[in-house]
Design an enzyme around this catalytic site. Sequence first.
Site, short mmCIF file in Angstrom:
data_model
loop_
_atom_site.label_atom_id
_atom_site.label_comp_id
_atom_site.label_asym_id
_atom_site.label_seq_id
_atom_site.Cartn_x
_atom_site.Cartn_y
_atom_site.Cartn_z
N TYR A 1 37.72 36.96 30.34
CA TYR A 1 38.59 37.33 31.46
C TYR A 1 39.65 36.24 31.69
CZ TYR A 1 40.25 37.64 36.24
OH TYR A 1 41.06 37.66 37.35
N LYS B 1 43.90 36.25 31.03
CA LYS B 1 44.94 35.89 32.00
C LYS B 1 45.85 34.79 31.45
CE LYS B 1 43.88 38.61 35.49
NZ LYS B 1 44.81 39.62 36.05
N SER C 1 45.08 34.07 37.76
CA SER C 1 43.78 33.59 38.25
C SER C 1 43.67 32.09 38.08
CB SER C 1 42.67 34.28 37.47
OG SER C 1 41.42 33.67 37.69
#
Length: 339
Positions: free
Chosen positions: A149, A153, A124
């Site tokens: 989040y 990643k 991402s």
Amino acid sequence: MSVLVTGGAGYIGSHTAVELLDSGFDVVVVDNLCNSNRESLRRVEALTGKKLTFIEGDICDANWLDQVFASHNIDSVIHFAALKAVGESVSRPIDYYHNNVSGTLALLAAMNKAGVSKLVFSSSATVYGSSAKVPYREDQATGGTTNPYGSSKLIIENMLLDCAKANPALSVAMLRYFNPIGAHESGLIGEDPQGIPNNLMPFIAQVAVGKRSQLSVFGGDYNTPDGTCLRDYLHVVDLAVGHVQALDWVANNQGAKPFNLGTGNGTSVLEMIAAFEAASGVKIPYEIVPRREGDLEGFWADSRLAEQELGWKAKLSLERMMIDTWRWQHGNPNGYLPS
């Protein structure tokens, strides 16, 4: 030989499954269906006229994952399986680190046992953090992530870099997505968020079909041409094609390397609303409300490395993204659930 697609029943995974099947790959999908629907894969098979193998289960279950590799002749892996709602990750960090980080560790261990060394990872643009300069380039420093989040990643990317150093046979393409939107041109598969959408485009589409009364635009006082945030939106089909091309890269290279997948253009929230209204003929009521904590003013990709090494470049226009989104949402107002 087969490609194992984790999280393959989801939004990006299902579109990638179409491209893989159309390109002649055998596809094995594993998914726990926690935020996806089995119906998406039935429609993938209908679209392509080809069968795939679906196995329901959780990649955090190491024994089950070992059985998947033992039962199928897996050559390479595309890894989508993850929890992905930025806002939700702030309130549920343990779930996000367990599912995303521990799940990837289990996958890497299973791959190692099975002798599988080619991996395409769904990363991402959030790994660049809050202080990165735009356009984002792969040689910029990562870190300074603003939510669990994005942090998950980044942890996974660092894990993959370490594993590639320890195992010279391992080849990993880490694809840093920007903002995928749109749907397959057939209107049969598209984005089907569970509950209230966390992203702009599905919220706009749900307002258009009457599921939501209006759109909240978070912040109208940013230092941008119209005061709203800028993001790099790309068509999900372009993104899916990028995964197929990344498979060729991992087949011919070693080590772990990041690649940005974006258009290189920043589009504002108000521009998105206007583009959707033009494509659909539907007026979208909206209200500008206070900024949302953690939102960045604007960012977009420098994707020249992907063009040079993967042979990939975004091709589909913003207008096409809007037309395809509306075709999907209008034809499937409740997503994959019956109307």
